[in-house]
Design a protein around this motif. Sequence first.
Motif, PDB file in Angstrom:
ATOM      1  N   MET A 225       0.845  -1.191   0.000  1.00 32.58           N
ATOM      2  CA  MET A 225       0.000   0.000   0.000  1.00 32.58           C
ATOM      3  C   MET A 225       0.888   1.251   0.000  1.00 32.58           C
ATOM      4  SD  MET A 225      -3.278   0.534  -0.079  1.00 32.58           S
ATOM      5  CE  MET A 225      -3.980  -0.986   0.578  1.00 32.58           C
ATOM      6  N   TRP A 226       0.392   2.335  -0.577  1.00 29.90           N
ATOM      7  CA  TRP A 226       1.091   3.630  -0.610  1.00 29.90           C
ATOM      8  C   TRP A 226       2.500   3.522  -1.209  1.00 29.90           C
ATOM      9  CZ3 TRP A 226      -0.404   2.113   4.623  1.00 29.90           C
ATOM     10  CH2 TRP A 226      -1.726   2.468   4.920  1.00 29.90           C
ATOM     11  N   ASN A 227       2.642   2.687  -2.232  1.00 30.00           N
ATOM     12  CA  ASN A 227       3.975   2.474  -2.816  1.00 30.00           C
ATOM     13  C   ASN A 227       4.418   3.615  -3.722  1.00 30.00           C
ATOM     14  OD1 ASN A 227       1.904   1.594  -4.605  1.00 30.00           O
ATOM     15  ND2 ASN A 227       3.408   0.530  -5.853  1.00 30.00           N
ATOM     16  N   VAL A 228       3.467   4.460  -4.164  1.00 34.92           N
ATOM     17  CA  VAL A 228       3.816   5.589  -5.029  1.00 34.92           C
ATOM     18  C   VAL A 228       3.650   6.883  -4.234  1.00 34.92           C
ATOM     19  CG1 VAL A 228       3.316   6.811  -7.177  1.00 34.92           C
ATOM     20  CG2 VAL A 228       3.047   4.315  -7.066  1.00 34.92           C
ATOM     21  N   SER A 229       4.733   7.607  -4.051  1.00 33.06           N
ATOM     22  CA  SER A 229       4.731   8.800  -3.200  1.00 33.06           C
ATOM     23  C   SER A 229       3.891   9.922  -3.790  1.00 33.06           C
ATOM     24  CB  SER A 229       6.159   9.308  -2.992  1.00 33.06           C
ATOM     25  OG  SER A 229       6.655   9.885  -4.191  1.00 33.06           O
ATOM     26  N   ALA A 230       3.513  10.869  -2.940  1.00 36.60           N
ATOM     27  CA  ALA A 230       2.769  12.039  -3.402  1.00 36.60           C
ATOM     28  C   ALA A 230       3.578  12.830  -4.421  1.00 36.60           C
ATOM     29  CB  ALA A 230       2.402  12.926  -2.212  1.00 36.60           C
ATOM     30  N   ALA A 231       4.887  12.961  -4.184  1.00 41.02           N
ATOM     31  CA  ALA A 231       5.748  13.696  -5.117  1.00 41.02           C
ATOM     32  C   ALA A 231       5.773  13.020  -6.483  1.00 41.02           C
ATOM     33  CB  ALA A 231       7.159  13.800  -4.555  1.00 41.02           C
ATOM     34  N   ALA A 232       5.866  11.692  -6.493  1.00 45.92           N
ATOM     35  CA  ALA A 232       5.889  10.956  -7.755  1.00 45.92           C
ATOM     36  C   ALA A 232       4.560  11.100  -8.497  1.00 45.92           C
ATOM     37  CB  ALA A 232       6.191   9.490  -7.500  1.00 45.92           C
ATOM     38  N   GLN A 233       3.445  11.059  -7.770  1.00 42.73           N
ATOM     39  CA  GLN A 233       2.137  11.196  -8.411  1.00 42.73           C
ATOM     40  C   GLN A 233       1.956  12.588  -9.013  1.00 42.73           C
ATOM     41  OE1 GLN A 233      -1.321   9.517  -6.368  1.00 42.73           O
ATOM     42  NE2 GLN A 233       0.030   8.293  -5.059  1.00 42.73           N
ATOM     43  N   ILE A 234       2.325  13.609  -8.262  1.00 43.97           N
ATOM     44  CA  ILE A 234       2.219  14.990  -8.778  1.00 43.97           C
ATOM     45  C   ILE A 234       3.137  15.176  -9.993  1.00 43.97           C
ATOM     46  CG2 ILE A 234       2.720  17.409  -8.239  1.00 43.97           C
ATOM     47  CD1 ILE A 234       1.929  16.649  -5.290  1.00 43.97           C
ATOM     48  N   GLY A 235       4.365  14.696  -9.863  1.00 50.15           N
ATOM     49  CA  GLY A 235       5.317  14.807 -10.963  1.00 50.15           C
ATOM     50  C   GLY A 235       4.856  14.057 -12.196  1.00 50.15           C
ATOM     51  N   GLY A 236       4.296  12.862 -11.993  1.00 55.61           N
ATOM     52  CA  GLY A 236       3.838  12.053 -13.112  1.00 55.61           C
ATOM     53  C   GLY A 236       2.690  12.690 -13.871  1.00 55.61           C
ATOM     54  N   ILE A 237       1.725  13.228 -13.135  1.00 56.54           N
ATOM     55  CA  ILE A 237       0.575  13.894 -13.775  1.00 56.54           C
ATOM     56  C   ILE A 237       1.039  15.090 -14.600  1.00 56.54           C
ATOM     57  CG2 ILE A 237      -1.515  15.243 -13.315  1.00 56.54           C
ATOM     58  CD1 ILE A 237      -1.852  13.424 -10.780  1.00 56.54           C
ATOM     59  N   THR A 238       1.967  15.850 -14.041  1.00 54.68           N
ATOM     60  CA  THR A 238       2.480  17.029 -14.754  1.00 54.68           C
ATOM     61  C   THR A 238       3.282  16.620 -15.982  1.00 54.68           C
ATOM     62  OG1 THR A 238       2.632  18.194 -12.636  1.00 54.68           O
ATOM     63  CG2 THR A 238       3.824  19.150 -14.501  1.00 54.68           C
ATOM     64  N   ALA A 239       4.144  15.623 -15.822  1.00 58.66           N
ATOM     65  CA  ALA A 239       5.029  15.212 -16.910  1.00 58.66           C
ATOM     66  C   ALA A 239       4.265  14.651 -18.098  1.00 58.66           C
ATOM     67  CB  ALA A 239       6.022  14.172 -16.394  1.00 58.66           C
ATOM     68  N   ILE A 240       3.294  13.800 -17.815  1.00 57.28           N
ATOM     69  CA  ILE A 240       2.637  13.088 -18.915  1.00 57.28           C
ATOM     70  C   ILE A 240       1.795  14.021 -19.780  1.00 57.28           C
ATOM     71  CG2 ILE A 240       0.424  12.390 -17.864  1.00 57.28           C
ATOM     72  CD1 ILE A 240       1.237   9.486 -18.900  1.00 57.28           C
ATOM     73  N   ASN A 241       1.488  15.200 -19.262  1.00 57.10           N
ATOM     74  CA  ASN A 241       0.735  16.194 -20.039  1.00 57.10           C
ATOM     75  C   ASN A 241       1.639  17.223 -20.723  1.00 57.10           C
ATOM     76  OD1 ASN A 241      -2.050  15.390 -19.571  1.00 57.10           O
ATOM     77  ND2 ASN A 241      -1.682  15.907 -17.427  1.00 57.10           N
ATOM     78  N   ASP A 242       2.948  17.052 -20.566  1.00 56.68           N
ATOM     79  CA  ASP A 242       3.901  18.013 -21.134  1.00 56.68           C
ATOM     80  C   ASP A 242       4.424  17.496 -22.478  1.00 56.68           C
ATOM     81  OD1 ASP A 242       5.732  19.999 -21.581  1.00 56.68           O
ATOM     82  OD2 ASP A 242       6.637  19.918 -19.587  1.00 56.68           O
ATOM     83  N   ASN A 243       3.579  17.585 -23.498  1.00 56.10           N
ATOM     84  CA  ASN A 243       3.925  17.034 -24.806  1.00 56.10           C
ATOM     85  C   ASN A 243       5.096  17.754 -25.464  1.00 56.10           C
ATOM     86  OD1 ASN A 243       1.888  15.030 -24.806  1.00 56.10           O
ATOM     87  ND2 ASN A 243       0.360  16.547 -25.428  1.00 56.10           N
ATOM     88  N   ASP A 244       5.213  19.053 -25.267  1.00 51.45           N
ATOM     89  CA  ASP A 244       6.305  19.813 -25.877  1.00 51.45           C
ATOM     90  C   ASP A 244       7.654  19.329 -25.368  1.00 51.45           C
ATOM     91  OD1 ASP A 244       4.498  21.297 -27.318  1.00 51.45           O
ATOM     92  OD2 ASP A 244       4.522  23.024 -25.954  1.00 51.45           O
ATOM     93  N   TYR A 245       7.721  19.056 -24.064  1.00 51.33           N
ATOM     94  CA  TYR A 245       8.959  18.556 -23.455  1.00 51.33           C
ATOM     95  C   TYR A 245       9.378  17.245 -24.109  1.00 51.33           C
ATOM     96  CZ  TYR A 245      11.702  15.972 -19.962  1.00 51.33           C
ATOM     97  OH  TYR A 245      12.654  15.200 -19.330  1.00 51.33           O
ATOM     98  N   LEU A 246       8.446  16.321 -24.246  1.00 50.96           N
ATOM     99  CA  LEU A 246       8.778  15.006 -24.799  1.00 50.96           C
ATOM    100  C   LEU A 246       9.221  15.106 -26.253  1.00 50.96           C
ATOM    101  CD1 LEU A 246       8.975  11.995 -24.407  1.00 50.96           C
ATOM    102  CD2 LEU A 246       6.534  11.798 -24.902  1.00 50.96           C
ATOM    103  N   GLU A 247       8.522  15.888 -27.046  1.00 52.10           N
ATOM    104  CA  GLU A 247       8.878  16.014 -28.456  1.00 52.10           C
ATOM    105  C   GLU A 247      10.241  16.691 -28.640  1.00 52.10           C
ATOM    106  OE1 GLU A 247       7.493  14.611 -31.080  1.00 52.10           O
ATOM    107  OE2 GLU A 247       6.239  13.642 -29.565  1.00 52.10           O
ATOM    108  N   LYS A 248      10.528  17.681 -27.804  1.00 51.99           N
ATOM    109  CA  LYS A 248      11.828  18.341 -27.877  1.00 51.99           C
ATOM    110  C   LYS A 248      12.945  17.360 -27.522  1.00 51.99           C
ATOM    111  CE  LYS A 248      14.416  22.368 -26.205  1.00 51.99           C
ATOM    112  NZ  LYS A 248      14.396  23.552 -25.286  1.00 51.99           N
ATOM    113  N   GLY A 249      12.704  16.544 -26.504  1.00 54.99           N
ATOM    114  CA  GLY A 249      13.695  15.550 -26.114  1.00 54.99           C
ATOM    115  C   GLY A 249      13.947  14.542 -27.220  1.00 54.99           C
ATOM    116  N   LYS A 250      12.900  14.089 -27.877  1.00 57.18           N
ATOM    117  CA  LYS A 250      13.042  13.117 -28.961  1.00 57.18           C
ATOM    118  C   LYS A 250      13.802  13.715 -30.142  1.00 57.18           C
ATOM    119  CE  LYS A 250       9.518  10.512 -30.039  1.00 57.18           C
ATOM    120  NZ  LYS A 250       8.133  10.062 -30.355  1.00 57.18           N
TER     121      LYS A 250
END
Length: 334
Positions: A225-250
Amino acid sequence: MVYEHGGDVYRNKVRLDFSVNTNPLGMSENVKKAIAENIEQFGIYPDAMCINLRNAIAEKEQVGIDNVLCSNGAAEMIFAVVRAVMPKKTLLLAPTFSEYERALKSVGSQICYYYLKEKNDFELQDDFIDYLDDIDMVFICNPNNPVGKIADKKTAQHIAEVCDERKIVCVFDECFMDLADGYSMKEKVPVIKAFTKTYAMAGLRLGYMIADTDFVCDVQRQLPMWNVSAAAQIGGITAINDNDYLEKGKQIIREEREFLMDKLKNLGFKVFNSDVNFILFKGNVGLDKSLLKREILIRNCGNFNGLDEGFYRITVKKHDENAEFIRELGDICG
């Protein structure tokens, strides 16, 4: 404890780390800002069900939320999947990511190997299915680490179909796929992914699996239980919606991968083709030690099953860092 991976900046003096394969942009500024702005949440328990994060992943991957399961990095998911299946006999690629083997040994599974051949540039071949007799489980890293090649799509689909016919649990690890121009097997088999590589969030530890709901439930029972931290969840939600970041990296990866491969070949190294953000090459034994004296860390691949001393892996970084690496390497090569 023996550490088998790249990124050991804690026991080495390192100014350029080419041993870990994360997005060359580093962690997104948007992710850093979101975590900082929500720091008050870290005083309470994180959402054990990761509802908002799973919703964001499901929308991105075009699957149902009940087909998504989150974990404390991909490694935790690999161990949980193995415990859920408890395979008696498993087939692995060699060379490939070593955590599959560690997870399987922890449950006493017999491990067989399909050895990728240097003459074929360590690419997966159609005869993989000839090794599936009496097998209960298969892990396929795609793109494969440390090679960097995406498996031929028809070959991958054929393997998945044969495994399905024979009731073999076939898991594809696609942790690097979002940094490449490839495909996903998520409609056919369980797929494991991670924010570690794609969004350069290695320290936050966030992975996930896409699978049918029954398999998701089986694996979820193996996770704490509670294996994914609050910081990881917040970071993940923000990251996965940042399409410009991913395309620039690629885009950086596509351009700089060619730069590094050309320069390595010009220096006389044998370089293997890559589709992603790291490159496997062959050189003199001890090259990694020579570079470390200059505070540059690369991945010695001698401990990968199927490779020998003299095989190395480097990540693709931004141009200035790549150019400095090549200058230092050229100086060593004389």
